[in-house]
Design an enzyme around this catalytic site. Sequence first.
Site, PDB file in Angstrom:
ATOM      1  N   CYS A 137       0.941  -1.234  -0.061  1.00  0.00           N
ATOM      2  CA  CYS A 137      -0.015  -0.057  -0.038  1.00  0.00           C
ATOM      3  C   CYS A 137       0.836   1.364   0.124  1.00  0.00           C
ATOM      4  O   CYS A 137       1.283   1.544   1.108  1.00  0.00           O
ATOM      5  CB  CYS A 137      -0.895  -0.009   1.306  1.00  0.00           C
ATOM      6  SG  CYS A 137      -1.985   1.389   1.634  1.00  0.00           S
ATOM      7  N   CYS A 140      -0.578   4.263   2.330  1.00  0.00           N
ATOM      8  CA  CYS A 140      -0.225   3.864   3.657  1.00  0.00           C
ATOM      9  C   CYS A 140       1.187   4.097   4.249  1.00  0.00           C
ATOM     10  O   CYS A 140       1.385   4.766   4.876  1.00  0.00           O
ATOM     11  CB  CYS A 140      -0.712   2.333   3.952  1.00  0.00           C
ATOM     12  SG  CYS A 140      -2.311   1.874   3.216  1.00  0.00           S
ATOM     13  N   ASP A 141       2.138   3.704   3.100  1.00  0.00           N
ATOM     14  CA  ASP A 141       3.546   3.405   3.622  1.00  0.00           C
ATOM     15  C   ASP A 141       4.358   4.615   2.957  1.00  0.00           C
ATOM     16  O   ASP A 141       5.671   4.414   3.342  1.00  0.00           O
ATOM     17  CB  ASP A 141       3.715   2.204   3.764  1.00  0.00           C
ATOM     18  CG  ASP A 141       3.143   1.073   4.601  1.00  0.00           C
ATOM     19  OD1 ASP A 141       2.570   1.747   5.627  1.00  0.00           O
ATOM     20  OD2 ASP A 141       2.969  -0.106   4.338  1.00  0.00           O
TER      21      ASP A 141
END
Length: 322
Positions: A137, A140-141
Amino acid sequence: MYDVIIIGGGPAGLTAAIYNARARLNVLLLEKTKLGGQIVSTHEIANFPGSIKLTEQETSGPELIQRMAEQAEQFGVEIQLRKEVIDLAIEGTVKKVTCNDGSVYEASAIICANGAFPREIGCPGERELVGKGVSYCATCDGAFFEDLEVYVIGGGNSAVEEAMFITTFARKVTIIQNLSELTADAIAIEQAMANNKIDYIFDSIVESIEGDGMVEAMTIRNTKSGEVTRIEADEDDGLFGIFVFIGNVPSTKLYEGKVPLNDYGYMTTDETMSTPIPGVFAAGDMRPKVLRQVVTASGDGAIAAFSAQKYIEKVKREVSMA
């Protein structure tokens, strides 16, 4: 007792919920985690009709899902989160759904919209280093790799688009593709090729990932020459990121032995999204299809909802005539 129970809160499930609720059906949507599925990990939605960039702020996956959920609830859909379905009784005109908290719900029709989850590379070290440099992701990261090097595995739309997003943070992004060329659409490829922070390694696969607490090295193999290359983190960095976008695996384990699945685990339907089990329909990425995008998931959801509505009307007519 509901008219329709929808399992899964991604674009397919939410679209089905909206259509069924607008038909004045009593609809329950169950989602085991949070709404959205894989779309919530997408930083920009550029190919869903109506999501064009009107301002400096693009339409993101979470924003689109939030609007879908609000629309569904406005039409009277009951949405329950953290409700994982663990068992089904789907024969007959009354279907029963059992959740992990022991609750049991009944409905005339079921729409399965569980979606899919990211496919792993399957190499040594991958699972051990998830969340420690290995990610599925970018939204997300990606920010964790500010001014670091990142490797993106895959060459389709998701891989190329997320690679471009990661360049917002990373010093350098290298796409590793197992084929001789990228398979994303032409516009995405043009944009990536114009980005001087992106490099490419073709005809190569990841053999292993290594690191003591964080990703520090990776071994790749050229599929044509057989040459093996070890990639190590820059001395000053001490780590690098690996983002994997190589397709998905259908979330259909719940249905094994209950609804026919194909050899790859996808739930088979006809063009009306009907499964061979009367009153059970499927929509979205858990079906075999040539294109897995938000727009096709929503299309499936609309068709499944329409088919479920017609099935319920038929059952009610038969009951009234009995």
